[in-house]
Enzyme design. Structure first.
Site, PDB file in Angstrom:
ATOM      1  N   ASP A 525       0.855  -1.185   0.000  1.00 48.50           N
ATOM      2  CA  ASP A 525       0.000   0.000   0.000  1.00 48.50           C
ATOM      3  C   ASP A 525       0.896   1.242   0.000  1.00 48.50           C
ATOM      4  O   ASP A 525       2.127   1.154   0.125  1.00 48.50           O
ATOM      5  CB  ASP A 525      -0.884  -0.033   1.252  1.00 48.50           C
ATOM      6  CG  ASP A 525      -2.093   0.881   1.164  1.00 48.50           C
ATOM      7  OD1 ASP A 525      -2.227   1.605   0.163  1.00 48.50           O
ATOM      8  OD2 ASP A 525      -2.898   0.877   2.117  1.00 48.50           O
ATOM      9  N   GLU A 528       2.539   5.156  -3.936  1.00 46.06           N
ATOM     10  CA  GLU A 528       2.485   6.147  -5.020  1.00 46.06           C
ATOM     11  C   GLU A 528       3.800   6.918  -5.207  1.00 46.06           C
ATOM     12  O   GLU A 528       4.092   7.236  -6.369  1.00 46.06           O
ATOM     13  CB  GLU A 528       1.340   7.143  -4.761  1.00 46.06           C
ATOM     14  CG  GLU A 528      -0.038   6.542  -4.816  1.00 46.06           C
ATOM     15  CD  GLU A 528      -0.404   5.738  -3.570  1.00 46.06           C
ATOM     16  OE1 GLU A 528      -1.273   4.860  -3.661  1.00 46.06           O
ATOM     17  OE2 GLU A 528       0.194   5.990  -2.518  1.00 46.06           O
ATOM     18  N   ASP A 604      -9.327   3.780  -1.407  1.00 44.91           N
ATOM     19  CA  ASP A 604     -10.169   4.071  -0.248  1.00 44.91           C
ATOM     20  C   ASP A 604     -11.513   4.668  -0.661  1.00 44.91           C
ATOM     21  O   ASP A 604     -11.735   5.880  -0.589  1.00 44.91           O
ATOM     22  CB  ASP A 604      -9.421   5.011   0.696  1.00 44.91           C
ATOM     23  CG  ASP A 604      -8.143   4.393   1.235  1.00 44.91           C
ATOM     24  OD1 ASP A 604      -8.018   3.152   1.154  1.00 44.91           O
ATOM     25  OD2 ASP A 604      -7.270   5.122   1.720  1.00 44.91           O
TER      26      ASP A 604
END
Length: 965
Positions: A525, A528, A604
């Protein structure tokens, strides 16, 4: 629940706040304002053109409008064996390093040229047959290429541009509108204005060429302006698809305002967007700069290979050949404008002509989706966070108590000691090994989160070693970059560095990460990367990666490099002492090529009906862009769903390629068994349906892994001639199975309208009610959908393999028998396939698999199984022996003729020898009789029949004869 307050727009740039986007949009506006008087300042020098061995090279000269300065831009057009053309434009000064960097920067001087090393894995074989056209024309170079030289590239010299033609028509045009813009290097000249003198306006807005400030962070931009931009037009194509990840419609909207369109370009700049909004071109977590354009019976594609921040404008212009027609009969041209902050201009043009060919050719370039372990396409149970190993065991026990199958339970960051990865919290996860062993009793797995931010704290060996070996991302000065994320002060591993990848692999070894077992897999996770105190919640663009490439050059690939490191770490980990296992890694950030290494999810989302509805086109768009192993958080990550919403979301999620329930730490517990009746039973039915259809799903994944085809397929992809279906985004086809699903995504709905594109009969999966077009195709039918029903149809002519025995996990189904569900078409025919392997190892690469085709011949009234394996491998025989007891225990035929009413039994013949490719003489067993039960048509429901336990081997050739002797 209603949508909560959405994203904080002030934290993210619009085009007007992104200097290079603003400049290039203004450049396009100025070009349009000039109209026919405008001439692009880019000219290909005829004397520089060299064509040899499938490659054209030359020099484009850019003449600056304001100064007359000329910049030389090396051009390469490469024609590939696949029929793809690749157009690359670089900049000579930067390529030679003949520029000066500002602020004493140590960044690389070249335009970033290593994106292909991460994104491209094949399909680059240069054409041996491409030739210059014999048809000469002044100011133009023409190249014939592709299959049978049916493709043509028309390269215009002045102004430079390229038209790509097929079937005597132009399908893709580069620089048709003159928006090509390569921002050449120039030194910064400080301009002084004498006191009292009038300041003259600059010929070009220089305010964003150099330092640029946003959100309190100043980007030093040591190389000055370096954007690349190009207009790409698709003549007579009204629909374009792809360029995920966004929340807008599947058929991409226009972006220049008016009539419900967007006013911002589609942005691709991977970012942690908190509580993202619906129907927006705003950037999200991943970027795949691949677009398909589609019209009736023709599909083309472009792949913009650039890892920097990228914006795409879309305009759809009506074009009429007759000015007096008042628009009647006018065609639509889709005109796109691609703008990237840095790097080379590198564009692949794919001419199709079918969606399938586009998907396959693109997959040859960037790689097909990995064939995952079978457990990973079953159901996953997750939340932030299961608080202890006892909590995990309790959830595991309750799934069994309520007879709900699941395969994987997940742990978010709270399992660690103080948010230090590769550790266990000693107070809450006291005995992780026992927890893993308990899960393994039912062949279940654990997935634990590992993010790229490493806690910067003393007495933590991982961060100390990363610093001592110089494996972290650096700031613009070449020192270790420190930012803020979940652990607080953090450093980021630089997975562009081969040494960092090797070091990362070592952290996953059993000797390093204590108390872990082979049934542990990984969730990447925040890659980015997410940096809480960074500009736009990510790291500064002037940070430095391995080889001193600026972060601006590589931002969108960053997440891929982290997953790549984890993937190889899991392969290395599984190599110890047994057959290597296929890794499973879930990623939030992605780029072209990420599909080779795992799955993605849409991040999310919120527990709200619009987010449920949006999940379908988002997942479809990912499949179109070559990354089909995709899903969304079932139930919504933020907020508490109503029981109706939760139930409908599970029914939709049962058709996501990646099927996981997940929830925020502040939400109420919502494991399926907590919903209460009738909701728990309905949710359990949806999950069991996923398990029942796992053979069909796994076969679809195999097809994706060998041909690059989407797993969920939108209407236009399956029926490319049916214009009425091109924009449909709320129903989809599952692989080549013949299954058509339309989940309920509207509160209170008790029916859905399903669009049927062809004349085939479609059967309700649950009760065999027949639906068909009354007008030769293009019909909408209403399907009843009370809360306990998923709208699911089976197209006539299809054969779906499934397993009907209920088990607690997919691993416990491995040797269960199969059921074949057969839906007859109007001629009594049907066709389908099944792919089976061990669902774990790489042994299938050595032939350890079964791949069968099932054909029902209506004229002969026979059902036959034949082998699709091209040739046996070294592990084929052993695998067939292992699977010799696995049989077909039931055949259900839907839409059978009334003449079968009196039929009580059928004849079955089966190969005696194992292996359809055996070199021995195949002996046939004597025919045996097997009972068949006929059920007549009733009240709109089709007649159907059941052959009970023909007991034919799933890996053997056999024939069931319905006509009798």
């Amino acid at each position: 629940m209603p949508l909560s307050p959405t994203v904080k727009h002030e934290n993210f740039k619009t085009c007007d706040k992104s200097g290079f986007c603003k400049r290039n949009r203004a450049y396009a506006d100025a070009t349009n304002a000039f109209g026919s008087r405008w001439e692009s300042p880019y000219k290909l020098l005829p004397d520089s053109i060299i064509f040899k061995n499938g490659r054209l090279e030359g020099i484009i000269v850019k003449t600056a409008v304001d100064t007359g300065h000329q910049a030389r831009l090396p051009l390469t057009v490469t024609f590939l064996e696949s029929g793809t053309a690749r157009v690359t434009v670089d900049e000579e000064k930067r390529l030679k390093g003949d520029i000066e960097l500002r602020h004493g920067s140590i960044a690389r001087k070249e335009r970033y040229n290593e994106a292909a090393a991460w994104a491209i894995v094949g399909g680059l074989e240069i054409s041996k047959t491409a030739v210059l056209s014999g048809h000469k024309e002044d100011g133009v170079t023409k190249v014939l290429y592709g299959p049978e030289k049916k493709f043509e590239a028309v390269i215009r010299h002045a102004p430079f541009g390229v038209d790509f033609r097929r079937d005597d028509q132009t399908h893709v045009r580069l620089n048709e509108r003159g928006f090509l813009n390569v921002e050449h290097w120039r030194p910064k000249i400080e301009k002084l204005t004498e006191e009292g003198a009038d300041e003259k306006p600059a010929a070009e807005d220089e305010s964003t060429w150099w330092e640029e400030t946003f959100g309190g962070n100043t980007d030093s931009k040591p190389k000055g302006p370096e954007a690349v931009a190009l207009d790409i037009s698709f003549p007579e194509y009204e629909h374009v698809f792809g360029i995920p990840e966004h929340t807008g419609p599947l058929s991409l909207k226009e972006t220049r305002g008016g009539n419900g369109h967007f006013t911002e370009p589609y942005r691709m700049y991977n970012a942690d967007v908190f509580e993202y909004e619906m129907d927006s071109p705003m950037t999200l977590y991943g970027s795949i700069p691949f677009m398909q354009a589609h019209r009736k019976d023709s599909t083309v594609g472009v792949f913009w290979l650039n890892a920097a921040e990228t914006w795409v404008d879309i305009v759809k212009a009506k074009v009429s050949t007759n000015p007096l027609s008042l628009g009647i009969g006018a065609k639509t041209d889709t005109q796109t404008h691609w703008i990237s902050e840095s790097g080379q201009l590198d564009v692949f043009v794919l001419l199709g002509p079918t969606p399938k060919e586009i998907s396959k050719t693109y997959g040859e370039l960037t790689g097909y989706t990995q064939l995952p372990q079978e457990f990973s396409i079953a159901y996953h149970q997750c939340r932030w966070n299961y608080v202890s190993d006892d909590d995990v065991k309790d959830v595991d026990r309750k799934f069994d108590k309520h007879r709900i199958p699941y395969d994987v339970i997940w742990l978010d960051i709270e399992y660690t000691e103080g948010k230090k990865y590769f550790t266990w919290d000693p107070l809450t996860f006291k005995d992780p090994k026992s927890m893993l062993e308990k899960l393994d009793e039912r062949d279940r797995k654990l997935v634990a989160i590992i993010d790229p931010h490493i806690k910067n704290v003393g007495d933590y060996a991982v961060v100390e070693e990363m610093k001592s070996k110089s494996l972290a991302v650096k700031n613009k000065d070449g020192n270790v970059y420190e930012g803020w994320c979940w652990p607080g002060s953090s450093l980021w591993i630089d997975c562009f560095n081969p040494a960092a990848i090797k070091w990362w692999e070592g952290l996953f070894k059993y000797s390093a990460w204590k108390d872990t077992l082979p049934n542990l897999f990984i969730w990447n996770d925040m890659n980015e990367p997410s940096v809480f105190n960074g500009p736009e919640t990510t790291m500064p663009k002037d940070n430095l990666h391995h080889s001193n490439w600026e972060h601006r050059d590589v931002h969108n690939i960053n997440g891929l490099t982290f997953v790549n490191a984890t993937y190889h770490a899991l392969v290395d980990r599984s190599n110890k002492g047994k057959e290597p296992r296929r890794p499973f890694v879930l990623t939030r950030s992605f780029y072209a090529g990420s599909q080779r290494m795992g799955a993605m999810w849409t991040g999310d989302n919120q527990a709200a009906w619009p987010h449920l509805a949006a999940s379908i086109p988002m997942i479809l768009a990912n499949g179109i862009a070559g990354f089909p192993f995709a899903g969304a958080d079932v139930g919504g990550f933020f907020g508490n769903p109503s029981k109706e919403l939760l139930t409908r979301w599970y029914q939709a999620g049962a058709f996501y390629p990646f099927f996981r329930g997940h929830a925020h730490i502040d939400t109420r517990r919502r494991e399926p068994y907590l919903a209460g009746e009738p909701y728990t039973s309905i949710i359990a039915t949806a999950i069991r349906l996923r398990y029942q259809l796992l053979p069909a799903w796994y076969t679809a994944f195999h097809e994706a892994s060998t041909d690059g085809l989407p797993i969920l397929r939108p209407q236009y992809w399956v029926f490319p001639s049916d214009e009425r279906g091109f924009a449909i985004e709320d129903q989809f086809h599952i692989g080549s199975t013949g299954l058509l699903a339309k989940p309920v995504t509207t509160e209170g709905a008790t029916a859905v309208d399903v669009y049927l594109a062809d004349e085939a009969t479609y059967y309700d999966y649950w009760d065999y009610t027949q639906h068909r077009s009354t007008s030769g195709g293009g019909t909408t039918v209403t399907i009843s959908a009370p809360l306990d029903k998923i709208p699911l149809l089976l197209r006539g002519g299809s054969i779906v393999p499934r397993r009907d025995r209920e088990r607690r996990s997919s691993g416990l189904m491995r040797h269960d028998p199969y059921t074949l569900l057969i839906a007859l078409d109007g001629a009594g025919n049907a066709d389908g396939s099944l792919y089976v392997d061990d669902g774990e190892t790489f042994d299938h690469e050595a032939g350890a698999y079964i791949h069968r085709r099932f054909v029902l011949d209506g004229a002969a009234q026979t059902l036959a199984s034949s082998d699709l394996m091209p040739a046996p491998g070294k592990k084929t025989a052993a695998y067939l022996h292992k699977m010799k007891t696995v049989r077909v225990e039931k055949v259900i035929l839907v839409g059978v003729p009334g003449t079968w009413a009196g039929k009580k039994e059928v004849s079955v013949k089966e190969e005696e020898e194992e292996g359809a490719k055996s070199t021995t003489t195949k002996k046939k067993k004597k025919s045996k009789k097997v009972s068949m039960e006929y059920h007549p048509a009733e009240g709109g429901k089709a007649a159907w029949a059941t052959v009970r336990d023909p007991a034919v081997g799933i890996g053997k050739g056999w024939v069931i004869d319905f006509a009798g002797e």
